[in-house]
Design a protein around this motif. Sequence first.
Motif, PDB file in Angstrom:
ATOM      1  N   ASP A 224      65.768 -23.785  12.688  1.00 50.32           N
ATOM      2  CA  ASP A 224      64.778 -24.835  12.963  1.00 50.32           C
ATOM      3  C   ASP A 224      63.417 -24.262  13.331  1.00 50.32           C
ATOM      4  O   ASP A 224      62.391 -24.929  13.174  1.00 50.32           O
ATOM      5  CB  ASP A 224      65.238 -25.714  14.130  1.00 50.32           C
ATOM      6  N   ALA A 225      63.404 -23.047  13.855  1.00 46.10           N
ATOM      7  CA  ALA A 225      62.155 -22.412  14.284  1.00 46.10           C
ATOM      8  C   ALA A 225      62.388 -20.919  14.415  1.00 46.10           C
ATOM      9  O   ALA A 225      63.522 -20.465  14.590  1.00 46.10           O
ATOM     10  CB  ALA A 225      61.687 -22.977  15.626  1.00 46.10           C
ATOM     11  N   ILE A 226      61.302 -20.174  14.325  1.00 41.05           N
ATOM     12  CA  ILE A 226      61.351 -18.736  14.573  1.00 41.05           C
ATOM     13  C   ILE A 226      61.093 -18.497  16.056  1.00 41.05           C
ATOM     14  O   ILE A 226      60.270 -19.174  16.672  1.00 41.05           O
ATOM     15  CB  ILE A 226      60.303 -18.012  13.712  1.00 41.05           C
ATOM     16  N   SER A 227      61.790 -17.544  16.626  1.00 40.12           N
ATOM     17  CA  SER A 227      61.601 -17.217  18.039  1.00 40.12           C
ATOM     18  C   SER A 227      60.164 -16.779  18.307  1.00 40.12           C
ATOM     19  O   SER A 227      59.571 -16.011  17.541  1.00 40.12           O
ATOM     20  CB  SER A 227      62.559 -16.099  18.447  1.00 40.12           C
ATOM     21  N   GLY A 228      59.610 -17.256  19.427  1.00 37.46           N
ATOM     22  CA  GLY A 228      58.271 -16.877  19.830  1.00 37.46           C
ATOM     23  C   GLY A 228      58.139 -15.411  20.196  1.00 37.46           C
ATOM     24  O   GLY A 228      57.030 -14.931  20.429  1.00 37.46           O
ATOM     25  N   ALA A 229      59.243 -14.667  20.217  1.00 35.43           N
ATOM     26  CA  ALA A 229      59.164 -13.227  20.463  1.00 35.43           C
ATOM     27  C   ALA A 229      58.425 -12.520  19.334  1.00 35.43           C
ATOM     28  O   ALA A 229      57.724 -11.534  19.554  1.00 35.43           O
ATOM     29  CB  ALA A 229      60.556 -12.630  20.639  1.00 35.43           C
ATOM     30  N   CYS A 230      58.583 -13.013  18.109  1.00 37.14           N
ATOM     31  CA  CYS A 230      57.867 -12.470  16.950  1.00 37.14           C
ATOM     32  C   CYS A 230      57.840 -13.540  15.872  1.00 37.14           C
ATOM     33  O   CYS A 230      58.822 -13.720  15.157  1.00 37.14           O
ATOM     34  CB  CYS A 230      58.529 -11.197  16.442  1.00 37.14           C
ATOM     35  N   MET A 231      56.733 -14.228  15.782  1.00 41.68           N
ATOM     36  CA  MET A 231      56.626 -15.387  14.897  1.00 41.68           C
ATOM     37  C   MET A 231      55.277 -15.363  14.178  1.00 41.68           C
ATOM     38  O   MET A 231      54.222 -15.347  14.820  1.00 41.68           O
ATOM     39  CB  MET A 231      56.739 -16.665  15.736  1.00 41.68           C
ATOM     40  N   LEU A 232      55.312 -15.313  12.857  1.00 44.54           N
ATOM     41  CA  LEU A 232      54.085 -15.385  12.077  1.00 44.54           C
ATOM     42  C   LEU A 232      53.914 -16.794  11.540  1.00 44.54           C
ATOM     43  O   LEU A 232      54.844 -17.355  10.951  1.00 44.54           O
ATOM     44  CB  LEU A 232      54.105 -14.379  10.927  1.00 44.54           C
TER      45      LEU A 232
END
Length: 361
Positions: A224-232
């Motif tokens: 549903d989403a990419i982790s905010g740890a590494c997100m482009l």
Amino acid sequence: MTGHVEVCDGRHHPSEGAMSNTGPDATRIAVLIVSYGNPGDVDRCLKSLARSDFENFDVFICENGGPEAYASLMEVIAHEHGTLQQIEDCSHQLDRPGGRLASVAKCRFRSRSNLVRVALAIDNLGYAGGVNAWLEKLLGQPEWHAVLVLNPDTEVVETCLSQLVAKAAEGYGMVGGVLVFDDSPNKVANYGLRWSALTGRVIAVGRNSPAGRRLTPEIVERIDAISGACMLVTRDFIADVGLMMDDYFLYMEDLDWGRRRASHRIGVAEGALIRHVGGTTIGSAVDPRDQSHLSVYLSARNGILYSRRRAGWRWVFHSAIWMLYALRYLLLGAPAAARLTIAGLWHGINGRTGRPEISFD
């Protein structure tokens, strides 16, 4: 650097021209890092970026921890032999404070020409607030094409940025890589996040699976989403979806951003490897008795807050699930975590947002 931080003043200077590209199809990235009194993590992250095979990026750091944390950060990353070298040129609009940024120091890597701007936030803005503080200034700058949100406690491999950019060029608006545990880099921390409509909990997709496993379309479709740890995210994504919702303060802002993506697709670059320590800012632990109280509280508050906003009537059922987690903490001998889970749940039900105003003693 010897404890003194040179910053650009608020006076008007001529605006510098658009940053140069290496070709007509070149992509320029703004790498956004939010720090909170953890300069060692930031320095390690910067060192990994300095080894990147991708050329077209600049870095924007937001220090949320106050003036002393800001001075300490500059002392670590920009001392006489540090990773960065401070420069005095303040000709670009991005070099000057404004909005939610009280001070800006302009630097460049000692080993390459990429610029790094280090800002002091006017207050503790939280994670998404720190990201947005720079995004608000970048929106008026036409030279960047994508933003890479990167945790300070991460280390990217040399090909990470180029792999993320290549994946975005295939038509994806939000792109992640393979996030692995720093102390067990052969294990996946996650490929991305999935929200459970049944429980209201966030699931780390692929957690503990072996790194290097071929990703199937079925795995990617679960994200549903990419982790905010590494997100482009691309500029078009931000233009259509808007900024992160920073009233969560910490946790759920990445999931919320991804699930608001409309027609923008999510992709995973399998060659983009990111080592993630995790929990260096607020603390984390496997044993619930040792878990960060702030983490426990915000997980519950923001979990139910998200359900109230996005899940319709199901938030009632999700509240019951959170009560079970509070009972679990109690049974495991962590009464403080149980209390904070209930407090977070109650505050989320009542719509409390922003920086927590609660004692964690």
